[in-house]
Scaffold this active site. Sequence first.
Site, PDB file in Angstrom:
ATOM      1  CG  ASP A 163      13.173 -14.956  17.270  1.00  0.00           C
ATOM      2  OD1 ASP A 163      12.977 -15.922  17.853  1.00  0.00           O
ATOM      3  OD2 ASP A 163      12.234 -13.985  16.724  1.00  0.00           O
ATOM      4  CB  CYS A 219       9.168 -16.691  21.280  1.00  0.00           C
ATOM      5  SG  CYS A 219       8.842 -15.906  23.045  1.00  0.00           S
ATOM      6  CG  HIS A 226       9.801 -11.606  12.644  1.00  0.00           C
ATOM      7  ND1 HIS A 226      10.560 -11.467  13.296  1.00  0.00           N
ATOM      8  CD2 HIS A 226       8.755 -12.774  13.694  1.00  0.00           C
ATOM      9  CE1 HIS A 226      10.831 -11.905  13.924  1.00  0.00           C
ATOM     10  NE2 HIS A 226       9.894 -13.007  14.660  1.00  0.00           N
ATOM     11  CG  HIS A 253       8.885 -17.903  13.748  1.00  0.00           C
ATOM     12  ND1 HIS A 253      10.430 -18.072  14.750  1.00  0.00           N
ATOM     13  CD2 HIS A 253       8.490 -16.361  14.472  1.00  0.00           C
ATOM     14  CE1 HIS A 253      10.517 -17.245  15.497  1.00  0.00           C
ATOM     15  NE2 HIS A 253       9.691 -16.158  15.855  1.00  0.00           N
ATOM     16  CG  ASN A 303      13.173 -16.121  13.191  1.00  0.00           C
ATOM     17  OD1 ASN A 303      12.887 -16.508  14.026  1.00  0.00           O
ATOM     18  ND2 ASN A 303      12.317 -14.755  12.891  1.00  0.00           N
TER      19      ASN A 303
HETATM   20  P1  HMG Z   1       9.394  -9.043  35.879  1.00  0.00           P
HETATM   21  O1  HMG Z   1      10.434  -9.952  36.901  1.00  0.00           O
HETATM   22  O2  HMG Z   1       8.096  -9.160  35.436  1.00  0.00           O
HETATM   23  O3  HMG Z   1      10.399  -7.233  36.044  1.00  0.00           O
HETATM   24  O4  HMG Z   1      10.033  -9.095  34.338  1.00  0.00           O
HETATM   25  P2  HMG Z   1      10.723  -5.930  37.116  1.00  0.00           P
HETATM   26  O5  HMG Z   1       9.884  -5.016  36.283  1.00  0.00           O
HETATM   27  O6  HMG Z   1       9.681  -6.977  38.287  1.00  0.00           O
HETATM   28  O7  HMG Z   1      12.094  -6.593  37.176  1.00  0.00           O
HETATM   29  C1  HMG Z   1      12.692  -7.391  38.007  1.00  0.00           C
HETATM   30  C2  HMG Z   1      14.184  -7.854  37.597  1.00  0.00           C
HETATM   31  O8  HMG Z   1      14.845  -7.554  37.092  1.00  0.00           O
HETATM   32  C3  HMG Z   1      14.475  -7.249  38.809  1.00  0.00           C
HETATM   33  O9  HMG Z   1      15.872  -6.612  38.720  1.00  0.00           O
HETATM   34  C4  HMG Z   1      14.770  -5.494  36.963  1.00  0.00           C
HETATM   35  O10 HMG Z   1      15.657  -4.831  37.272  1.00  0.00           O
HETATM   36  C5  HMG Z   1      15.476  -6.326  36.174  1.00  0.00           C
HETATM   37  P3  HMG Z   1      16.011  -7.704  40.624  1.00  0.00           P
HETATM   38  O11 HMG Z   1      15.872  -6.290  41.889  1.00  0.00           O
HETATM   39  O12 HMG Z   1      15.477  -8.894  40.917  1.00  0.00           O
HETATM   40  O13 HMG Z   1      17.638  -7.932  40.458  1.00  0.00           O
HETATM   41  N1  HMG Z   1      14.612  -6.213  34.801  1.00  0.00           N
HETATM   42  C6  HMG Z   1      15.991  -5.845  33.848  1.00  0.00           C
HETATM   43  N2  HMG Z   1      17.117  -6.164  34.000  1.00  0.00           N
HETATM   44  C7  HMG Z   1      17.779  -6.282  32.374  1.00  0.00           C
HETATM   45  N3  HMG Z   1      17.204  -5.935  32.071  1.00  0.00           N
HETATM   46  C8  HMG Z   1      16.105  -5.651  31.624  1.00  0.00           C
HETATM   47  C9  HMG Z   1      15.057  -5.280  32.932  1.00  0.00           C
HETATM   48  N4  HMG Z   1      14.171  -4.952  33.195  1.00  0.00           N
HETATM   49  C10 HMG Z   1      13.643  -5.306  34.319  1.00  0.00           C
HETATM   50  N5  HMG Z   1      15.264  -4.675  30.492  1.00  0.00           N
HETATM   51  C11 HMG Z   1      10.335  -8.139  32.399  1.00  0.00           C
HETATM   52  C12 HMG Z   1       9.597  -8.216  32.582  1.00  0.00           C
HETATM   53  C13 HMG Z   1      10.047  -7.325  31.134  1.00  0.00           C
HETATM   54  C14 HMG Z   1      12.540  -7.297  32.535  1.00  0.00           C
HETATM   55  C15 HMG Z   1      11.171  -9.773  32.027  1.00  0.00           C
HETATM   56  O14 HMG Z   1       9.520 -10.531  31.538  1.00  0.00           O
HETATM   57  C16 HMG Z   1      11.852  -9.903  30.497  1.00  0.00           C
HETATM   58  O15 HMG Z   1      13.059  -9.694  30.410  1.00  0.00           O
HETATM   59  N6  HMG Z   1      11.554 -11.281  29.634  1.00  0.00           N
HETATM   60  C17 HMG Z   1      11.817 -11.105  28.390  1.00  0.00           C
HETATM   61  C18 HMG Z   1      11.150 -11.561  26.854  1.00  0.00           C
HETATM   62  C19 HMG Z   1      11.712 -11.950  25.814  1.00  0.00           C
HETATM   63  O16 HMG Z   1      13.152 -12.014  26.026  1.00  0.00           O
HETATM   64  N7  HMG Z   1      11.430 -12.885  25.246  1.00  0.00           N
HETATM   65  C20 HMG Z   1      11.816 -12.988  23.514  1.00  0.00           C
HETATM   66  C21 HMG Z   1      11.516 -11.970  23.063  1.00  0.00           C
HETATM   67  S1  HMG Z   1       9.766 -11.641  21.953  1.00  0.00           S
HETATM   68  C22 HMG Z   1      10.267 -12.578  20.875  1.00  0.00           C
HETATM   69  O17 HMG Z   1      10.859 -13.841  21.024  1.00  0.00           O
HETATM   70  C23 HMG Z   1       9.675 -12.281  19.848  1.00  0.00           C
HETATM   71  C24 HMG Z   1       9.611 -12.138  18.058  1.00  0.00           C
HETATM   72  O18 HMG Z   1      10.847 -12.495  17.995  1.00  0.00           O
HETATM   73  C25 HMG Z   1       8.622 -11.456  17.366  1.00  0.00           C
HETATM   74  C26 HMG Z   1       7.526 -13.088  17.053  1.00  0.00           C
HETATM   75  O19 HMG Z   1       7.688 -13.914  16.985  1.00  0.00           O
HETATM   76  O20 HMG Z   1       6.507 -12.945  17.831  1.00  0.00           O
HETATM   77  C27 HMG Z   1      10.258 -10.345  19.184  1.00  0.00           C
HETATM   78 MG    MG Z   2      10.324 -14.439  16.119  1.00  0.00          MG
END
Ligand code: HMG
Ligand code: MG
Length: 297
Positions: free
Chosen positions: A13, A238, A205, A207, A247
């Site tokens: 994070d 995020c 969790h 922030h 956080n």
């Molecule tokens: P998308 O574009 O809708 O995915 O993204 P897709 O299924 O259409 O795939 C597009 C491309 O991404 C493809 O590759 C897939 O293979 C690839 P291409 O054919 O274009 O070369 N792909 C991946 N590559 C690596 N790892 C993967 C993966 N999945 C698909 N796992 C997706 C959808 C979910 C992948 C995207 O939106 C994403 O990665 N989002 C990440 C969001 C994120 O990290 N947010 C921050 C964390 S959450 C947070 O911080 C909150 C938290 O702290 C709690 C709080 O505070 O509330 C946890």
């Molecule tokens: Mg968070």
Amino acid sequence: MDTLIITDVAPRDGLQNQPTFVPTEAKLELIRLLHAAGVPSIEACSFVSPKAVPQMADAAELMAAVGRRLPELRTSALVPNQKGLERAHAAGVREVAVVLSATETMNQKNINMDLARATAVCEDTLQAARALQLRTRAYVAVAFDCPFEGPTPLNTVLRLAIRMARAGADEIVIADTIGSASPGTVKTRFDALAGELPVATLAAHFHDTRGMAVANAWAAIQAGIRRLDASVGGIGGCPFAPGAAGNAATEDLVLMAEGSGLHTGISLSGLLKAVTFAQAQLGRELGGRSMAWLRRR
Ligand code: HMG
Ligand code: MG
């Protein structure tokens, strides 16, 4: 003595939103310093799309190095879908976290899915992780307020937390994504959650956007919660949730907990070393509310 289990999420994070790429070796050193400080659980990285979060592009290399150099350490990785789970498993990860937001818009912005699809994908990913004998965490994000839709109904949070538990999540992490919660609401929500799910499976969790994170953590403790996420130096946020600040700082929560008779096993001087290291990497002052005092000690 009553024990509080802190998961430090700084390497995930904390680093996911940094403008300059932190080299893998530096991420590994931050994890090593947290481990040396006695942090019992660390969220090390995320296996997400490198296009969405470039900072986490080296997750596989990082986890392979962690497995080699710190094999005894409990680390976890965030996975948004089955592809993330497969990549994490191939890299030797033994614990994964899925992330489900409690509103339509937040799921769209974060993982490009609507709420129904995000719920189903999280359930499938949890079940697949359990079949691989991995430990599992499930975040319920925007569990207090959503930056796009405003206050989140408590019933939605309860419903989604129960679904994640039924899908096999070992731990349900209730997240105040934009740091808008207050202690009264935190107590009410965790009391309600503890009425539906075993309290030992719940985690909080927070922030610290409004300076309420320590008070909120204390309110969660009052509701019986003994698992808190935190981030050393208070780094975090995020990238897809406008207004999300850092956080709850690990050093603030350790100070609060130990001063209140809760054992964390974490050394404040060890955390200070981790903050100093992270500051040098990120090129700016870091630290929670207690940092000025900690440095003077
Ligand atoms: P998308 O574009 O809708 O995915 O993204 P897709 O299924 O259409 O795939 C597009 C491309 O991404 C493809 O590759 C897939 O293979 C690839 P291409 O054919 O274009 O070369 N792909 C991946 N590559 C690596 N790892 C993967 C993966 N999945 C698909 N796992 C997706 C959808 C979910 C992948 C995207 O939106 C994403 O990665 N989002 C990440 C969001 C994120 O990290 N947010 C921050 C964390 S959450 C947070 O911080 C909150 C938290 O702290 C709690 C709080 O505070 O509330 C946890
Ligand atoms: Mg968070």
